[in-house]
Design a protein around this motif. Structure first.
Motif, short mmCIF file in Angstrom:
data_model
loop_
_atom_site.label_atom_id
_atom_site.label_comp_id
_atom_site.label_asym_id
_atom_site.label_seq_id
_atom_site.Cartn_x
_atom_site.Cartn_y
_atom_site.Cartn_z
N ARG A 86 0.66 -1.37 -0.06
CA ARG A 86 0.11 0.02 0.07
C ARG A 86 0.77 1.25 0.02
O ARG A 86 0.25 2.26 -0.45
N GLN A 87 2.11 1.04 0.28
CA GLN A 87 3.06 2.26 0.33
C GLN A 87 3.68 2.56 -0.94
O GLN A 87 4.17 3.65 -1.33
N ASP A 88 3.46 1.59 -2.05
CA ASP A 88 4.19 1.69 -3.40
C ASP A 88 3.03 1.86 -4.36
O ASP A 88 2.04 1.06 -4.76
N GLU A 89 3.00 3.07 -4.99
CA GLU A 89 2.15 3.56 -5.86
C GLU A 89 1.96 2.59 -7.14
O GLU A 89 0.79 2.31 -7.90
N THR A 90 3.05 1.78 -7.37
CA THR A 90 3.02 0.87 -8.63
C THR A 90 1.97 -0.41 -8.40
O THR A 90 1.80 -1.11 -9.53
N VAL A 91 2.17 -0.67 -7.17
CA VAL A 91 1.39 -1.93 -6.85
C VAL A 91 0.26 -1.68 -5.83
O VAL A 91 -0.58 -2.78 -5.58
N PRO A 147 -8.70 -2.05 -12.03
CA PRO A 147 -7.64 -1.22 -13.13
C PRO A 147 -7.01 -2.47 -13.81
O PRO A 147 -6.62 -3.50 -13.27
N THR A 148 -6.49 -2.07 -14.95
CA THR A 148 -5.73 -2.81 -15.80
C THR A 148 -4.37 -2.93 -15.21
O THR A 148 -3.87 -2.01 -14.81
N THR A 149 -3.57 -4.05 -15.37
CA THR A 149 -2.22 -4.33 -14.84
C THR A 149 -1.07 -3.39 -15.84
O THR A 149 -0.32 -2.99 -15.37
N GLU A 150 -1.64 -3.30 -16.96
CA GLU A 150 -0.82 -2.70 -17.67
C GLU A 150 -0.56 -1.04 -17.59
O GLU A 150 0.41 -0.64 -17.58
N ALA A 151 -1.73 -0.56 -16.95
CA ALA A 151 -1.51 0.80 -16.59
C ALA A 151 -0.51 1.23 -15.49
O ALA A 151 -0.03 2.20 -15.36
N TYR A 152 -0.35 0.05 -14.73
CA TYR A 152 0.66 0.34 -13.47
C TYR A 152 2.29 -0.36 -14.09
O TYR A 152 2.90 -0.23 -12.78
N ARG A 153 2.40 -0.82 -15.15
CA ARG A 153 3.79 -1.30 -15.40
C ARG A 153 4.42 -0.73 -16.59
O ARG A 153 5.27 -1.27 -17.05
N THR A 154 4.01 0.40 -16.52
CA THR A 154 4.92 1.18 -17.90
C THR A 154 5.71 2.18 -17.02
O THR A 154 5.69 2.46 -16.13
#
Length: 154
Positions: A86-91, A147-154
C-alpha cells in the motif's frame, strides 16, 4: 505466442501445504477457472508481485489479478506485506484479500485499516468455503471494476 484469453492469475500466499490443497479443491468445486499460483511466505509474495528473483519471467509468473494472503506466514507476515504494497504506488491498486482462521474483531479491523480489500475467515467446512470463494470471485471478477495491470507497469 498465442494471445488467446488467458485465465486470471490468483496469487495465493499460504505456508501450509494442506491449506493449499484445500483451496485448490475449493476453486475446482466452485467451477472457477483461474490460474492459481502459490508462494509460501511474505518475501516470496513480494518477489512474485514485483517479478523478482525466480519470478522474473512474467511468462512463468503472470501478474496477479487477485492476491489471497494468509496473515501469519514465515519470514514476513501478511500484515507487513500489505503495508509495503500500500506504500508503493505501482502496486497499491492490487486486490489483496486476507485469508485467516481468526474471527477476532481486532484482527478484522486491523486488516481493513492497513489496506486489505476484504477479510475472509476460512470456513470450517468445504461447502461453506466453496460458497465463500464463489461469492468473492463473482464480486471481484464480475461486479467490481478493476484497473488494468498494464496501466501500472509502464
Amino acid at each position: 505466442m498465442n494471445r488467446e484469453r488467458t485465465l486470471p492469475t490468483v496469487l495465493v500466499a499460504e505456508d501450509h501445504d494442506y491449506d493449499k490443497l484445500i483451496l485448490t479443491e475449493v476453486f475446482a468445486r466452485a467451477s472457477i477457472s483461474a490460474d492459481l499460483r502459490f508462494v509460501s511466505d511474505g518475501e516470496q509474495t513480494l518477489d512474485y508481485i514485483y517479478g523478482r528473483n525466480r519470478f522474473a519471467d512474467r511468462g512463468d509468473a503472470p501478474y496477479p489479478a487477485i492476491v489471497l494472503l494468509d496473515l501469519n506466514m514465515p519470514r514476513l507476515d501478511g500484515r507487513k506485506v500489505v503495508r509495503l504494497l500500500r506504500q508503493d504506488e505501482t502496486v497499491r491498486h492490487l486486490v489483496v484479500i486476507a485469508l485467516s482462521t481468526s474471527e477476532s474483531a481486532k484482527h478484522i479491523t486491523e486488516a481493513y485499516s492497513i489496506g486489505f480489500n476484504a477479510y475472509l475467515v476460512k470456513p470450517a467446512n468445504i461447502a461453506d468455503y466453496v460458497e465463500a470463494i464463489r461469492s468473492l470471485w463473482h464480486f471481484w471478477m464480475n461486479t467490481a471494476s478493476l484497473p488494468t495491470t498494464e496501466a501500472y507497469r509502464t
